[in-house]
Design a protein around this motif. Structure first.
Motif, short mmCIF file in Angstrom:
data_model
loop_
_atom_site.label_atom_id
_atom_site.label_comp_id
_atom_site.label_asym_id
_atom_site.label_seq_id
_atom_site.Cartn_x
_atom_site.Cartn_y
_atom_site.Cartn_z
N ARG A 49 5.91 -6.28 10.12
CA ARG A 49 6.05 -7.73 10.07
C ARG A 49 6.05 -8.29 11.48
N THR A 50 5.19 -9.26 11.73
CA THR A 50 5.11 -9.90 13.04
C THR A 50 5.51 -11.37 12.89
N PHE A 51 6.49 -11.78 13.67
CA PHE A 51 7.00 -13.15 13.66
C PHE A 51 6.62 -13.79 14.99
N ARG A 52 5.83 -14.84 14.96
CA ARG A 52 5.36 -15.47 16.19
C ARG A 52 6.36 -16.54 16.61
N LEU A 53 7.42 -16.06 17.24
CA LEU A 53 8.51 -16.92 17.70
C LEU A 53 8.18 -17.53 19.06
N PRO A 54 8.82 -18.66 19.40
CA PRO A 54 8.65 -19.21 20.75
C PRO A 54 9.06 -18.15 21.79
N GLY A 55 8.25 -18.03 22.82
CA GLY A 55 8.53 -17.03 23.84
C GLY A 55 7.81 -15.72 23.61
N GLY A 56 7.13 -15.59 22.46
CA GLY A 56 6.37 -14.37 22.22
C GLY A 56 6.66 -13.77 20.86
N PRO A 57 5.72 -13.00 20.32
CA PRO A 57 5.89 -12.42 19.00
C PRO A 57 6.95 -11.33 18.99
N ARG A 58 7.59 -11.19 17.84
CA ARG A 58 8.55 -10.13 17.60
C ARG A 58 8.13 -9.36 16.35
N ARG A 59 8.27 -8.03 16.40
CA ARG A 59 7.90 -7.20 15.26
C ARG A 59 9.13 -6.57 14.62
N PHE A 60 9.04 -6.42 13.32
CA PHE A 60 10.04 -5.69 12.55
C PHE A 60 9.26 -4.64 11.76
N ASP A 61 9.31 -3.39 12.22
CA ASP A 61 8.46 -2.33 11.67
C ASP A 61 9.21 -1.47 10.67
N ALA A 62 8.50 -1.09 9.62
CA ALA A 62 9.02 -0.11 8.68
C ALA A 62 7.85 0.69 8.12
N THR A 63 8.12 1.94 7.82
CA THR A 63 7.15 2.80 7.13
C THR A 63 7.88 3.45 5.97
N MET A 64 7.22 3.49 4.81
CA MET A 64 7.88 3.90 3.58
C MET A 64 7.20 5.09 2.95
N VAL A 65 8.04 6.01 2.42
CA VAL A 65 7.56 7.18 1.69
C VAL A 65 8.43 7.33 0.44
N ASN A 66 7.98 8.13 -0.51
CA ASN A 66 8.81 8.42 -1.67
C ASN A 66 9.97 9.32 -1.28
N GLY A 67 11.14 9.05 -1.86
CA GLY A 67 12.30 9.90 -1.62
C GLY A 67 12.15 11.23 -2.33
N PRO A 68 12.81 12.28 -1.83
CA PRO A 68 12.66 13.61 -2.41
C PRO A 68 13.23 13.73 -3.81
N ALA A 69 14.23 12.90 -4.14
CA ALA A 69 14.87 13.00 -5.45
C ALA A 69 14.19 12.13 -6.50
N GLY A 70 13.23 11.31 -6.10
CA GLY A 70 12.57 10.41 -7.04
C GLY A 70 13.41 9.19 -7.33
N GLY A 71 12.74 8.14 -7.82
CA GLY A 71 13.45 6.94 -8.20
C GLY A 71 13.83 6.03 -7.06
N ARG A 72 13.41 6.37 -5.84
CA ARG A 72 13.73 5.52 -4.70
C ARG A 72 12.74 5.76 -3.58
N ILE A 73 12.75 4.82 -2.63
CA ILE A 73 11.89 4.88 -1.46
C ILE A 73 12.75 5.20 -0.25
N VAL A 74 12.20 5.96 0.69
CA VAL A 74 12.83 6.13 2.00
C VAL A 74 12.10 5.20 2.96
N ASP A 75 12.88 4.32 3.59
CA ASP A 75 12.35 3.29 4.48
C ASP A 75 12.74 3.66 5.91
N TYR A 76 11.76 4.12 6.70
CA TYR A 76 12.00 4.43 8.10
C TYR A 76 11.83 3.15 8.91
N LEU A 77 12.79 2.86 9.77
CA LEU A 77 12.77 1.62 10.53
C LEU A 77 12.41 1.86 11.99
N GLY A 78 11.62 0.96 12.54
CA GLY A 78 11.36 0.95 13.97
C GLY A 78 10.22 1.84 14.42
#
Length: 231
Positions: free
Chosen positions: A98-127
């Motif tokens: 996610r890129t937010f074009r704020l005054p003073g320059g853009p800011r990013r909020f990064d995440a990458t997602m994979v399936n969790g090992p137990a199923g039924g949920r996502i693992v969300d890696y941040l940054g």
């Protein structure tokens, strides 16, 4: 093979989502599609009162690794890039950059997602370095919208793998829906600490376009700089 989100939710729950949400969360290697959303956040907010001063250093530190948002704003131009790929451990991964074009320059909020090992949920890696990992649970609401709640948070670096204590962690709640009248996706994100209250969040809307992954690929700078093996 289905998308990681359909797998995590299950067929019945996924089918209850609005058709536009079903398509957006079907991005993956099976569909061969990527999605780019463009719009604006009506507001990006931080907690008020003493909370604002307590969390400001953490927001600033997180901003150096494309985690969290250290600034607030209104009517902020916004882009979200959802692109699937196989990571270096052979897992299907979907970017939520996610890129937010704020005054003073853009800011990013990064995440990458994979399936969790137990199923039924996502693992969300941040940054940029995947040091923080959160479990995500996805629910279809009666109106066809999607509700995402975070579960356990873990910090991982080298041999270190520890649960983030509740008194410094934040519980996230994301609601995404499709407004048929406006032809736009609407999103609301709220992160709160159970002891000191709301930390930060944002809300707004966007439109989405789709493309074939094999035609566009994963653009430089979209993948994290470091990938974490532990899910």
């Amino acid at each position: 093979m289905t998308s990681i989100f359909r797998t995590a939710m299950g067929e019945d729950a996924f089918a209850r989502l609005h058709p536009e949400l079903q398509r957006r969360f079907s991005v993956g290697l099976a569909s061969g599609e990527m999605c780019v959303g463009r719009g604006a956040m009506d507001r990006i907010w931080h907690g008020r009162g003493p909370t604002r001063h307590l969390v400001r250093p953490f927001l600033a530190l997180g901003g150096t690794r494309n985690i969290l948002l250290p600034r607030t704003g209104r009517q902020v131009p916004f882009t979200i890039e959802n692109v699937p790929y196989l990571d270096s451990y052979g897992r299907e991964t979907v970017t939520f950059v996610r890129t937010f074009r704020l005054p003073g320059g853009p800011r990013r909020f990064d995440a990458t997602m994979v399936n969790g090992p137990a199923g039924g949920r996502i693992v969300d890696y941040l940054g940029t370095h995947q040091h923080l990992a959160s479990e995500l649970l996805l629910f279809a609401e009666p109106d066809g919208s999607l509700l995402i709640r975070s579960g356990e948070h873990r910090f991982r670096e080298g041999p270190v793998d520890v649960r983030v204590p509740e008194f410094i962690g934040g519980d996230a709640e994301v609601r995404e829906s499709f407004d048929e009248r406006a032809g736009r996706f609407r999103i609301s994100v709220r992160v709160a600490n159970r002891y000191i209250g709301p930390l930060f969040g944002y809300e707004g809307s966007f439109t989405a376009t789709y493309a074939r992954v094999r035609d566009c690929g994963v653009r430089p700078g979209l993948r994290p700089l470091r990938e974490e093996a532990r899910a």
